[in-house]
Scaffold this motif. Structure first.
Motif, PDB file in Angstrom:
ATOM      1  N   PRO A 293       0.803  -1.224   0.000  1.00  0.00           N
ATOM      2  CA  PRO A 293       0.000   0.000   0.000  1.00  0.00           C
ATOM      3  C   PRO A 293       0.840   1.280   0.000  1.00  0.00           C
ATOM      4  O   PRO A 293       0.468   2.267  -0.639  1.00  0.00           O
ATOM      5  CB  PRO A 293      -0.812  -0.115   1.301  1.00  0.00           C
ATOM      6  CG  PRO A 293      -0.848  -1.577   1.605  1.00  0.00           C
ATOM      7  CD  PRO A 293       0.448  -2.126   1.119  1.00  0.00           C
TER       8      PRO A 293
ATOM      9  N   GLU B   7      -7.175  -2.900  -4.900  1.00  0.00           N
ATOM     10  CA  GLU B   7      -6.984  -2.332  -3.564  1.00  0.00           C
ATOM     11  C   GLU B   7      -8.035  -2.858  -2.591  1.00  0.00           C
ATOM     12  O   GLU B   7      -8.922  -2.134  -2.149  1.00  0.00           O
ATOM     13  CB  GLU B   7      -6.986  -0.803  -3.639  1.00  0.00           C
ATOM     14  CG  GLU B   7      -5.867  -0.253  -4.521  1.00  0.00           C
ATOM     15  CD  GLU B   7      -5.810   1.257  -4.546  1.00  0.00           C
ATOM     16  OE1 GLU B   7      -5.937   1.869  -3.464  1.00  0.00           O
ATOM     17  OE2 GLU B   7      -5.654   1.828  -5.638  1.00  0.00           O
ATOM     18  N   ASP B   8      -7.926  -4.150  -2.224  1.00  0.00           N
ATOM     19  CA  ASP B   8      -8.857  -4.746  -1.274  1.00  0.00           C
ATOM     20  C   ASP B   8      -8.217  -4.849   0.109  1.00  0.00           C
ATOM     21  O   ASP B   8      -7.148  -4.281   0.354  1.00  0.00           O
ATOM     22  CB  ASP B   8      -9.327  -6.112  -1.775  1.00  0.00           C
ATOM     23  CG  ASP B   8      -8.176  -7.096  -1.961  1.00  0.00           C
ATOM     24  OD1 ASP B   8      -7.042  -6.782  -1.528  1.00  0.00           O
ATOM     25  OD2 ASP B   8      -8.391  -8.189  -2.529  1.00  0.00           O
ATOM     26  N   GLU B   9      -8.826  -5.592   1.033  1.00  0.00           N
ATOM     27  CA  GLU B   9      -8.317  -5.690   2.404  1.00  0.00           C
ATOM     28  C   GLU B   9      -6.955  -6.371   2.456  1.00  0.00           C
ATOM     29  O   GLU B   9      -6.085  -5.995   3.248  1.00  0.00           O
ATOM     30  CB  GLU B   9      -9.322  -6.449   3.284  1.00  0.00           C
ATOM     31  CG  GLU B   9     -10.554  -5.643   3.647  1.00  0.00           C
ATOM     32  CD  GLU B   9     -10.205  -4.341   4.364  1.00  0.00           C
ATOM     33  OE1 GLU B   9      -9.374  -4.377   5.302  1.00  0.00           O
ATOM     34  OE2 GLU B   9     -10.741  -3.290   3.987  1.00  0.00           O
ATOM     35  N   GLU B  10      -6.761  -7.398   1.645  1.00  0.00           N
ATOM     36  CA  GLU B  10      -5.469  -8.088   1.637  1.00  0.00           C
ATOM     37  C   GLU B  10      -4.361  -7.145   1.171  1.00  0.00           C
ATOM     38  O   GLU B  10      -3.253  -7.159   1.710  1.00  0.00           O
ATOM     39  CB  GLU B  10      -5.522  -9.319   0.730  1.00  0.00           C
ATOM     40  CG  GLU B  10      -4.221 -10.121   0.761  1.00  0.00           C
ATOM     41  CD  GLU B  10      -4.287 -11.410  -0.047  1.00  0.00           C
ATOM     42  OE1 GLU B  10      -3.286 -12.141  -0.070  1.00  0.00           O
ATOM     43  OE2 GLU B  10      -5.349 -11.677  -0.642  1.00  0.00           O
TER      44      GLU B  10
ATOM     45  N   LYS C  94      -4.169  -4.034   1.710  1.00  0.00           N
ATOM     46  CA  LYS C  94      -3.849  -3.088   2.779  1.00  0.00           C
ATOM     47  C   LYS C  94      -2.893  -3.672   3.821  1.00  0.00           C
ATOM     48  O   LYS C  94      -2.315  -2.943   4.615  1.00  0.00           O
ATOM     49  CB  LYS C  94      -5.133  -2.612   3.461  1.00  0.00           C
ATOM     50  CG  LYS C  94      -6.039  -1.808   2.539  1.00  0.00           C
ATOM     51  CD  LYS C  94      -7.360  -1.465   3.218  1.00  0.00           C
ATOM     52  CE  LYS C  94      -8.303  -0.722   2.260  1.00  0.00           C
ATOM     53  NZ  LYS C  94      -9.599  -0.421   2.897  1.00  0.00           N
ATOM     54  N   GLN C  95      -2.730  -5.006   3.825  1.00  0.00           N
ATOM     55  CA  GLN C  95      -1.863  -5.659   4.812  1.00  0.00           C
ATOM     56  C   GLN C  95      -0.731  -6.437   4.128  1.00  0.00           C
ATOM     57  O   GLN C  95      -0.232  -7.426   4.652  1.00  0.00           O
ATOM     58  CB  GLN C  95      -2.691  -6.615   5.672  1.00  0.00           C
ATOM     59  CG  GLN C  95      -3.824  -5.938   6.409  1.00  0.00           C
ATOM     60  CD  GLN C  95      -4.735  -6.937   7.113  1.00  0.00           C
ATOM     61  OE1 GLN C  95      -4.348  -8.074   7.366  1.00  0.00           O
ATOM     62  NE2 GLN C  95      -5.945  -6.515   7.424  1.00  0.00           N
TER      63      GLN C  95
ATOM     64  N   TYR D 184      -5.928 -13.382  -4.463  1.00  0.00           N
ATOM     65  CA  TYR D 184      -5.517 -12.018  -4.800  1.00  0.00           C
ATOM     66  C   TYR D 184      -4.697 -12.017  -6.084  1.00  0.00           C
ATOM     67  O   TYR D 184      -4.873 -11.151  -6.949  1.00  0.00           O
ATOM     68  CB  TYR D 184      -4.714 -11.388  -3.667  1.00  0.00           C
ATOM     69  CG  TYR D 184      -4.324  -9.952  -3.981  1.00  0.00           C
ATOM     70  CD1 TYR D 184      -5.157  -8.897  -3.633  1.00  0.00           C
ATOM     71  CD2 TYR D 184      -3.145  -9.663  -4.668  1.00  0.00           C
ATOM     72  CE1 TYR D 184      -4.829  -7.588  -3.954  1.00  0.00           C
ATOM     73  CE2 TYR D 184      -2.806  -8.358  -4.999  1.00  0.00           C
ATOM     74  CZ  TYR D 184      -3.656  -7.323  -4.630  1.00  0.00           C
ATOM     75  OH  TYR D 184      -3.324  -6.035  -4.971  1.00  0.00           O
TER      76      TYR D 184
END
Length: 348
Positions: free
Chosen positions: A200, A217-220, A222-223, A238
Motif C-alpha cells: 500500500p 486495492e482490497d483488504e489483503e 492493505k496488509q 488475490y
C-alpha cells in the motif's frame, strides 16, 4: 591491517569492490591496500589511479589476497579463489546464500568470516551501507535505457510539422527502489507511466513521481507489507484478481519493466506467455528478476528473446551494465561498513 581487492572471477561481473576514492580513505585509516592489476579496468578505474591513491598493485589474485585480513569482493568467491584465501580472513561482498548452501559451506570450511552485504538490516545507521538499494537504483535506470534501445521508437510525445509522435506507454511492475527509479527515468524521457505493487505504501510513492498506480486495492492489499518494508507473498485469490487487471492493462503498453523479487524465494511469475502474445508488435519487456527465475514467462538469462513481435530483455547483472557508476556506489557502501570495524586510534 591488509585489505585486498582482487579482480572479480565471474566473467559477467564488470564491477569492482573498491575505487581509488575508497582506497585513499582506507589508506588514511592506516590500512595497507593491495589491488590486483586491472581489477577496476571494466569499471574504467586504471591501475595508475589506484597506485596514486596509495595502493600496491600486484599481478595475480593469489598475491593480492595472500595474508590479507580483509578481502573486498562484489560476488562470493568461488572454489578456485578460496584456495588462495588465508584462514580467518574477513570477506565482504554479496554472498547470495539462498539456494547456494554448498558454496557457503565451502567458505566456512575454508575458515573464512563472510559478511553478506545484501542482508544489511534496513535501519537508519545502515542506509549508507545498503548495497541492494544502491545497485537496484541503477538497475531501474538501466532497465529503461535498455528498453528504449530495443523499442525502436521515441519515448516522448513529439509535435512536428509532419505530425504528432505519441508518447510511449510504460508499465512498471514492482515499486521498490529499482521500480521507482525506472518510473522516474521513464518520466524524464517523456513516457506515460503506470505502475503496480502489492504494498500500500507504494501508491503514494508512485503517484509522487507522476505515474498512475494500478492495483486491486482490497483488504489483503492493505496488509501486504512486512515490518521490514518488503512485500509479502499474496494469496492465490488475490494473485488471480491482480493478474486479470494486469493482463488487460499490459495489452495497451509499449514497454513493461518487471522488478518483483521475494527474499529467499524464486521470483514470482507476473507475465504469462499469453500476456506477452497480447502485446502490440514492437513492444518490449525488461525482466529485472531474470536471474531469480524471472517474472516474465519466456525470459532467458543473458538474452534478448523475440517472442513473436515482442522483445523480452533478460540481461544479467543490470547494474554492471553501467559499471563505473555501480562500482563507485558499491565501493562506498563497503567502505562505510568496513570503516566501522577498524580501530581508528590503533589503526588495526
Amino acid at each position: 591491517m591488509k585489505i585486498a581487492v582482487p579482480t572479480e572471477a565471474d566473467k559477467v561481473e564488470t564491477r569492482v569492490a573498491a575505487t581509488p576514492e575508497t582506497v585513499k580513505k582506507f589508506v588514511g585509516l592506516g590500512a595497507e591496500v593491495v589491488v590486483q592489476s586491472r581489477a577496476g579496468a571494466r569499471s574504467r578505474f586504471i591501475d595508475d589511479d589506484y597506485a596514486a591513491a596509495g595502493a600496491t598493485i600486484v599481478k595475480t589474485a593469489a598475491k593480492a589476497v595472500a595474508d590479507a585480513d580483509i578481502v573486498l569482493k562484489v560476488r562470493r568467491p568461488d572454489d578456485v579463489e578460496l584456495i588462495n584465501f588465508r584462514k580467518g580472513s574477513l570477506v565482504v561482498g554479496i554472498m547470495d546464500p539462498y539456494g547456494n548452501e554448498v558454496a557457503v559451506k565451502a567458505m566456512a570450511e575454508a575458515g573464512l568470516v563472510a559478511f553478506a552485504m545484501e542482508l544489511m538490516p534496513r535501519i537508519t545507521r545502515a542506509q549508507v551501507m545498503d548495497v541492494l538499494s544502491s545497485q537496484a537504483n541503477l538497475a531501474g535506470y538501466q532497465a529503461i535505457i535498455d528498453a528504449a534501445e530495443n523499442y525502436g521508437r521515441a519515448l516522448p510525445m513529439m509535435m512536428t510539422a509532419a505530425g504528432t509522435v505519441p508518447a510511449a506507454r510504460v508499465f512498471v511492475m514492482g515499486a521498490g527502489v529499482a521500480g521507482l527509479q525506472a518510473i522516474a527515468t521513464a518520466r524524464r524521457l517523456g513516457a506515460v507511466v503506470t505502475a503496480t505493487d502489492v504494498r500500500p505504501a507504494a501508491k503514494e510513492q508512485v503517484e509522487s513521481l507522476g505515474a498512475k498506480f494500478i492495483a486491486v486495492e482490497d483488504e489483503e492489499f492493505k496488509q501486504a507489507e512486512t515490518a521490514a518494508g518488503y512485500a509479502k507473498e499474496m494469496s492465490k485469490a488475490y494473485q488471480a484478481k491482480q493478474a486479470a487487471l494486469v493482463a488487460e492493462h499490459v495489452k495497451k503498453q509499449d514497454i513493461v519493466v518487471t522488478t518483483a523479487l521475494i527474499p529467499g524465494r524464486p521470483a514470482p511469475r507476473l507475465i504469462s506467455k499469453e500476456m506477452v502474445a497480447s502485446m502490440r508488435a514492437g513492444s518490449v519487456l525488461v525482466d529485472l528478476a531474470v536471474e531469480r527465475g524471472g517474472n516474465v514467462e519466456g525470459a532467458r538469462p543473458g538474452e534478448v528473446v523475440e517472442a513473436g513481435d515482442v522483445k523480452i530483455v533478460g540481461h544479467l547483472n543490470m547494474p554492471g551494465r553501467i559499471a563505473a557508476s555501480a562500482s563507485a556506489l558499491y565501493a562506498r557502501n563497503l567502505y562505510a561498513f568496513v570503516e566501522t570495524l577498524i580501530d581508528k586510534q590503533n589503526k588495526t
